[in-house]
Enzyme design. Sequence first.
Site, PDB file in Angstrom:
ATOM      1  N   GLY A   1      43.594  44.142  24.825  1.00 46.78           N
ATOM      2  CA  GLY A   1      44.059  44.831  23.625  1.00 46.78           C
ATOM      3  C   GLY A   1      43.134  44.603  22.442  1.00 46.78           C
ATOM      4  N   ASP A   2      42.637  43.373  22.317  1.00 45.84           N
ATOM      5  CA  ASP A   2      41.681  43.063  21.243  1.00 45.84           C
ATOM      6  C   ASP A   2      40.401  43.867  21.417  1.00 45.84           C
ATOM      7  OD1 ASP A   2      43.592  41.120  20.592  1.00 45.84           O
ATOM      8  OD2 ASP A   2      42.568  39.598  21.781  1.00 45.84           O
TER       9      ASP A   2
END
Length: 303
Positions: free
Chosen positions: A248-249
């Site tokens: 997600g990062d």
Amino acid sequence: MIYTITLNPSIDYVMEVESFQEGTVNRASETRYYPGGKGINVSRVLKRLGADTIALGYAAGFTGNFIKEKLIEEQVAVRLLEVDGHSRINVKLKAVKETEINGTGPLVDDDAVKRLLQQLNHLTSEDIVVLAGSVPGTVPSNIYETLILKCQEHDAKVVLDTGGSTLKALLSYKPFFIKPNHHELGDLFSINIQSIDDVIHYAGKIHEQGVQNVVVSMAGEGAILYTESGVYFAKAPKGEVRNSVGAGDSLVAGFLAGFVNSNNIEEALRYGIASGSATAFSYDLCQKVDVNHLLEQVHLEKL
């Protein structure tokens, strides 16, 4: 410049155990150590993608020194402020089931908060500030609100990568970009997201509140982007998932790198999806060559 603020960085200690058994001695077949924390991950990926980035936040003790040293090795510009205590160690146990044990953070007092705010005095309208991850218990609960207001003083764009009640409380500040997954989107409205139509409906409600770009990730299915120019669906590339940490990062970093390079929201989404997938298919965060390889597999559809 893209600044990331990680209030609670970590050492991510990854241990692979072929057959984990509770209550006895287990031996890891492989161990790895990485500088961690959501904002730190975003800066690491941004640097790999060729985007200018500076990592802000706090570091403490010998663990904090390790985090800074590893970031410097990766040529990430580091301006983590020294505080008392020790930066946390997060254990990522990879066995039949993946288990995480997150440590406690350092001591962050009022003086440390003031020093962080002073670092933002040189922001301009050309800058992007990513506020990512958890808030240490010793930090004022409204620290993100304070940081957002400081950014807005200088017309810098704000990206929020957090969840739960913290994210819900910050939507009224109209950030440039947020990236909840479909579960987190449902939590914001106390409902269970069951379809793409649900994602579009509730992402639209967030957009109506003034959030400029809402990307809702749906794991291996892809993501929905709700933005001023329309609603887009990006189908995720197919591959073997080896790593859920940092995907997600990486999507956030890829989106921002793509936006800065092209000033095009659609291209930003394609780059974000390719970056998140490249990390999911790797044992560490993605490399640029892998992202570029996956780009041709990311297809956008305007809904």
